[in-house]
Structures are given as structure tokens and as C-alpha cells.
Scaffold this motif. Structure first.
Motif, short mmCIF file in Angstrom:
data_model
loop_
_atom_site.label_atom_id
_atom_site.label_comp_id
_atom_site.label_asym_id
_atom_site.label_seq_id
_atom_site.Cartn_x
_atom_site.Cartn_y
_atom_site.Cartn_z
N THR A 1 6.21 -18.09 -66.48
CA THR A 1 7.66 -18.07 -66.67
C THR A 1 8.40 -18.01 -65.34
OG1 THR A 1 7.54 -15.65 -66.92
CG2 THR A 1 7.50 -16.98 -68.94
N SER A 2 7.72 -17.61 -64.26
CA SER A 2 8.34 -17.57 -62.93
C SER A 2 8.41 -18.94 -62.29
CB SER A 2 7.56 -16.62 -62.01
OG SER A 2 7.56 -15.31 -62.53
N GLY A 3 7.64 -19.88 -62.82
CA GLY A 3 7.60 -21.22 -62.26
C GLY A 3 6.20 -21.63 -61.85
N ASP A 4 6.11 -22.72 -61.12
CA ASP A 4 4.82 -23.24 -60.68
C ASP A 4 4.50 -22.77 -59.26
OD1 ASP A 4 4.79 -24.61 -63.03
OD2 ASP A 4 5.00 -26.61 -62.15
N GLU A 5 3.20 -22.51 -59.03
CA GLU A 5 2.72 -22.35 -57.67
C GLU A 5 1.94 -23.61 -57.34
OE1 GLU A 5 1.22 -18.54 -55.84
OE2 GLU A 5 -0.69 -19.60 -56.07
N VAL A 6 2.16 -24.15 -56.14
CA VAL A 6 1.60 -25.45 -55.78
C VAL A 6 0.86 -25.36 -54.45
CG1 VAL A 6 2.15 -27.86 -55.25
CG2 VAL A 6 3.47 -26.63 -56.98
N ALA A 7 -0.32 -25.99 -54.37
CA ALA A 7 -1.10 -26.01 -53.14
C ALA A 7 -1.35 -27.45 -52.71
CB ALA A 7 -2.44 -25.31 -53.35
N THR A 8 -1.46 -27.64 -51.40
CA THR A 8 -1.80 -28.94 -50.82
C THR A 8 -2.96 -28.75 -49.84
OG1 THR A 8 0.51 -29.65 -50.96
CG2 THR A 8 -0.94 -30.92 -49.52
N VAL A 9 -3.94 -29.63 -49.91
CA VAL A 9 -5.07 -29.57 -48.97
C VAL A 9 -4.61 -30.12 -47.63
CG1 VAL A 9 -7.43 -30.31 -48.49
CG2 VAL A 9 -6.71 -29.88 -50.86
N GLU A 10 -4.59 -29.25 -46.60
CA GLU A 10 -4.10 -29.64 -45.28
C GLU A 10 -5.22 -30.10 -44.35
OE1 GLU A 10 -0.89 -29.70 -44.10
OE2 GLU A 10 -0.32 -29.40 -46.20
N ARG A 11 -6.38 -29.43 -44.40
CA ARG A 11 -7.48 -29.78 -43.51
C ARG A 11 -8.82 -29.55 -44.18
NH1 ARG A 11 -7.40 -27.74 -37.39
NH2 ARG A 11 -9.07 -29.31 -37.40
N LEU A 12 -9.81 -30.34 -43.80
CA LEU A 12 -11.17 -30.16 -44.29
C LEU A 12 -12.17 -29.98 -43.15
CD1 LEU A 12 -11.24 -32.91 -47.07
CD2 LEU A 12 -11.01 -30.44 -47.40
N ASP A 13 -11.72 -30.15 -41.93
CA ASP A 13 -12.65 -30.14 -40.81
C ASP A 13 -12.30 -29.07 -39.78
OD1 ASP A 13 -10.30 -31.24 -39.98
OD2 ASP A 13 -11.19 -32.93 -38.91
N GLY A 14 -11.54 -28.06 -40.19
CA GLY A 14 -11.12 -27.03 -39.27
C GLY A 14 -12.10 -25.87 -39.25
N GLY A 15 -11.66 -24.75 -38.73
CA GLY A 15 -12.49 -23.55 -38.65
C GLY A 15 -11.62 -22.32 -38.64
N ALA A 16 -12.28 -21.18 -38.63
CA ALA A 16 -11.55 -19.91 -38.60
C ALA A 16 -12.41 -18.87 -37.91
CB ALA A 16 -11.20 -19.46 -40.02
N VAL A 17 -11.75 -18.04 -37.10
CA VAL A 17 -12.42 -16.92 -36.46
C VAL A 17 -11.75 -15.65 -36.98
CG1 VAL A 17 -13.00 -15.76 -34.31
CG2 VAL A 17 -12.97 -18.26 -34.41
N VAL A 18 -12.52 -14.82 -37.67
CA VAL A 18 -12.02 -13.58 -38.25
C VAL A 18 -12.99 -12.46 -37.87
CG1 VAL A 18 -10.87 -14.75 -40.17
CG2 VAL A 18 -13.25 -14.02 -40.42
N PRO A 19 -12.64 -11.19 -38.10
CA PRO A 19 -13.56 -10.11 -37.74
C PRO A 19 -14.96 -10.24 -38.33
CG PRO A 19 -11.39 -9.22 -38.17
CD PRO A 19 -11.32 -10.68 -38.53
N GLN A 20 -15.07 -10.85 -39.52
CA GLN A 20 -16.38 -11.03 -40.14
C GLN A 20 -17.25 -12.02 -39.38
OE1 GLN A 20 -18.18 -9.69 -42.39
NE2 GLN A 20 -19.76 -11.25 -42.63
N GLY A 21 -16.62 -12.97 -38.68
CA GLY A 21 -17.39 -13.96 -37.95
C GLY A 21 -16.62 -15.25 -37.76
N GLU A 22 -17.32 -16.27 -37.29
CA GLU A 22 -16.72 -17.58 -37.05
C GLU A 22 -17.22 -18.56 -38.10
OE1 GLU A 22 -16.35 -20.96 -33.50
OE2 GLU A 22 -17.29 -18.99 -33.12
N PHE A 23 -16.30 -19.30 -38.71
CA PHE A 23 -16.63 -20.26 -39.76
C PHE A 23 -16.13 -21.63 -39.35
CE2 PHE A 23 -16.08 -16.08 -41.65
CZ PHE A 23 -17.25 -15.92 -42.39
#
Length: 222
Positions: A159-181
Motif C-alpha cells: 500500500t506504500s507503493g513499489d520498491e524498484v531495483a536496477t542492476v548497476e554492475r556485475l564486475d565490481g567488488g567490495a572491501v568490508v570488515p569481513q573481507g574482500e569480495f
């Protein structure tokens, strides 16, 4: 969820709702417009239980019993968030798996998910807020089985409306405290209020980063 004409709009369910996976392709792959995913009707008004399986094992959005994620939430009154998997209720005739988020102050949020036979993960609602099949709410696509750069999809309709997602990247990475992905899917998510956030999912792990909220610990099932 029956397969029918090409899908309507686009989106992804936010794992860290209160504060809140897929064969990747290279950066050279052409983007597809945010108008549909593999002829799925998204959101789906009439999910069919026969189209769903018991285990949610999508590589980017795995919900395997015994998995526990812990996140650091910067500048929040409660600085940690623990996320675990539990059995969910039947929603719109479909058995679901719950993602249970518990904040340091004891606040609990439960989201209901189910995976179809093609490997797509669907969001069926949030306990106490909305439920697919009730008051016009409909299940949306939380994570496609085969995301493509530029794909867009409705993650949930309430009832609040739609939430929408778009795929921005597939070949990136992330560095977080748990590790590097380095094998990740990055989404831009716009909620019903029009606010946007960046979410990064790692293969075999799930959500590792949303905004500045980052994964600090991961426990996998034995």
C-alpha cells in the motif's frame, strides 16, 4: 507465479530495511532496459505454489539455515545488526523462508522469501507491514537467477507503493570488515518514498554492503 507476458516494471527487497544472487557477465555485456526480466510478471498477482522450491540457494541471495550475518551500522543508535534464516509462514499459498534481522536494541524484522524453479528469489512481504495477496500487495523479485546490467524490477508492491531495483554492475567488488569480495552484483534500489541506496551482493555470501552498513562477520552452516 506464472510466467506470462514480458514483465511490467522493476526492483529488490532490502535486506537491511529498518536501517533494509546469479551468473555474472563482464562489463562489456550490453545493458538491457529496466523493463523486464525473462518474461516474468513482476510483481506477480497470483503466485502458484507448484512454481516454487523449498530451498533458497540463489548464489547472490542464499538463505540457507544456519547462516548468520552480522553488520556494522555507522552512526546508528544501535550499531550492530544480526541477520539469520528461519522457517517462514505460508504466504499466498507459497511456503516461505524468513530472513530475520535483530538490532542491538532487540528490534526484530522478518521478511518472507521464496525461490522459484528457475532460481529467481521473490519477496512475499514483511511481518506486520505487508503480505502478498493482502490488500492489493504483490510479491516482487528480490533477486533474479540471471541478472544483467541495466535490468530493473519491482521488488515488492504494498500500500506504500513499489520498491524498484536496477542492476548497476556485475564486475565490481567490495572491501568490508569481513573481507574482500570481487565477484559481486551491485544494485541501486529506490524505495516507495523515492529514496535510493546502493546494495552490493557477493557470490555465495549475500548482502555485504548497503550504503555504509557493512558485513563484519559471517557464520555458514556446517
Amino acid at each position: 507465479m506464472r510466467t506470462r507476458a514480458p514483465l511490467a516494471t522493476a526492483a529488490l527487497a532490502a535486506l537491511l530495511a529498518t536501517t533494509t544472487t546469479l551468473a555474472g557477465c563482464g562489463s562489456g555485456s550490453p545493458p538491457s532496459p529496466p523493463s523486464g526480466v525473462d518474461q516474468l510478471v513482476v510483481p506477480t498477482p497470483d503466485p502458484d505454489a507448484d512454481d516454487f522450491v523449498e530451498v533458497v540457494d540463489n548464489p547472490w541471495f542464499p538463505l540457507l539455515p544456519g547462516t548468520r550475518w552480522e553488520y556494522d551500522v555507522p552512526r546508528a543508535t544501535t550499531e550492530t545488526l544480526v541477520v539469520e534464516v528461519a522457517a517462514g509462514p505460508e504466504v499466498a499459498g507459497v511456503a516461505t523462508t524468513d530472513l530475520v534481522r535483530t538490532s542491538a536494541d532487540g528490534t526484530v524484522v522478518r521478511d518472507h522469501y521464496a525461490q522459484d524453479t528457475a532460481g529467481n528469489v521473490w519477496w512475499f512481504g514483511r511481518e506486520g507491514e505487508w503480505t502478498a495477496g493482502v490488500d492489493g500487495a504483490e510479491a516482487g523479485l528480490a533477486m533474479p537467477a540471471d541478472p544483467r546490467r541495466g535490468d530493473g524490477f519491482v521488488t515488492g508492491r504494498s500500500t506504500s507503493g513499489d520498491e524498484v531495483a536496477t542492476v548497476e554492475r556485475l564486475d565490481g567488488g567490495a572491501v568490508v570488515p569481513q573481507g574482500e569480495f570481487d565477484d559481486t552484483v551491485e544494485l541501486e534500489v529506490r524505495d516507495a518514498a523515492g529514496l535510493t541506496r546502493r546494495e552490493v551482493y557477493a557470490r555465495g555470501v549475500g548482502l555485504v554492503l548497503v550504503g555504509e552498513t557493512a558485513l563484519v562477520d559471517l557464520t555458514r552452516p556446517e
